[in-house]
Design an enzyme around this catalytic site. Structure first.
Site: not given
Length: 385
Positions: A266, A46
């Site tokens: 950042y 899956k």
């Protein structure tokens, strides 16, 4: 996993690459098959084979002996059917409302998990012929017949009449923890409900990856590993017997020397405490490298562990390579984010998550290189358009 340095391959032009070792994948399947015998072994593919590519993974597993496959959604089953015309394919998420005819048309087996699904499947023209699975909830409270629904079926029985049930299954909540008493409780509950429903003769399955290693009492007729096939540890806190399947590498884009006290990234969340060399590499959270690894993860440059400094950004992250040899820490050099010295599970632990999430989140920009099962040249795929 391979440890050789990159050769003259098309993927070397990419900024980052994901190598999937299909021989290791096949070996993991055979290892579980040997441990689970005489039970059969299926394979969970899956979520695009846990992010590693449905077509190459399913084909390799089929070559290794897998004949039963598990997906989650109807659409995944349809895609797998195109690849494997003769495989048994079961859809774990059950019967999608209004889609019964599609399952039958593509010879997919829905794992029915509620009275509503059973009623809808029976109401179709093929309900008595097309195969179906049945899931019983033994303690997950997620999918499967609840205790109340089992009681109703035992009392009235008619909803199961005429169904071509080829599998009855449940799912362990703590299969990766051999010491958890819930495993035994769930097994007992499942066996009791199978008997009450008159399904003792139907092929049964309880164990996924972790349960495959809990012993023969949990194997029943069919085990259905997923994560362990892809190299994740099946049991928490124990040595991982599975071969590593995945290697994730990214190139150094530039190396810079900075003074003590320089801030990085950042928010200026990291400040150097010494004169340092910083390497910026071409991977970020858009590629599935978790932002939670900001200032806490590490990578490997050769055999040297190098820490992630500053925040992980969308396309880039920064490593402190001060302690790495200069001939390794250079522009164009490959860095292992996942590799022989830093497994998927180890990266997941640093990120505060699980290996399943790491694998299924891997981005589509990586150039993918598949190491084949049979020794023929591996396939190359570039970044997704």
């Amino acid at each position: 996993m391979p440890t050789a340095e990159p050769g003259d391959r098309p993927s070397d032009t990419a900024a980052a690459r994901l190598t999937i070792d299909l021989a290791a994948l096949a070996g993991n399947f055979r290892l579980i098959a040997a441990r689970a015998a005489p039970a059969a072994v299926g394979a969970a593919v899956k979520a695009d084979a846990y992010g590693l590519g449905l077509a190459p993974v399913a084909t390799a597993l089929h070559s290794a002996g897998a004949r039963t496959f598990f997906v989650a959604w109807l659409e995944e089953g349809i895609a797998l059917r195109r690849l494997l015309p003769d495989a048994e394919i079961l859809c774990l998420n059950g019967l999608a409302p209004g889609a019964a005819e599609a399952y039958a048309a593509h010879r997919l087996t829905p794992v029915l998990g509620s009275l509503e699904e059973i009623a809808e499947w029976r109401a179709t023209s093929h309900g008595g012929q097309a195969p179906a699975g049945l899931q019983i909830d033994s303690g997950m409270a997620r999918l499967g017949l609840s205790a109340e629904e089992v009681d109703r079926l035992v009392a009235y029985r008619k909803p199961l009449e005429g169904l071509n049930l080829t599998l009855v299954m449940s799912h362990l909540a703590s299969g990766d923890d051999p010491a958890d008493p819930m495993n035994l409780a769930q097994r007992a509950s499942f066996e009791k409900d199978r008997g009450r429903l008159g399904l003792a003769h139907v092929r049964s399955s309880l164990a996924a990856s972790g349960g495959s290693f809990l012993g023969s009492d949990f194997h029943l007729d069919l085990v259905r590993p997923g994560a362990a096939l892809y190299g994740l540890a099946p049991l928490a806190g124990e040595a991982n017997l599975m071969a590593q399947v995945v290697r994730l590498q990214a190139k150094i884009l530039q190396v810079r020397r900075v003074d003590r006290g320089m801030t990085v990234g950042y928010g200026a969340t990291h400040r150097t405490t010494r004169p340092s060399r910083l390497a910026t590499i071409s991977a970020g959270y858009a590629d599935g490298y978790p932002r939670s690894l900001s200032n806490r993860g590490h990578a490997c440059l050769g055999s040297v562990r190098v820490p992630v400094v500053g925040r992980v950004s969308m396309d880039l992250l920064t490593l402190d390579v001060t302690d790495a040899p200069a001939d390794l820490a250079r522009r164009g050099a490959w860095v292992d984010l996942i590799g022989p010295l830093h497994s998927v599970d180890a990266l997941a632990t640093e990120a505060g998550t699980i290996g399943y999430e790491i694998l299924t989140a891997l981005g589509r920009r990586y150039a993918r290189h598949y190491l084949p099962v049979d020794g023929t040249p591996g396939s190359q795929t570039g970044a997704a358009p």
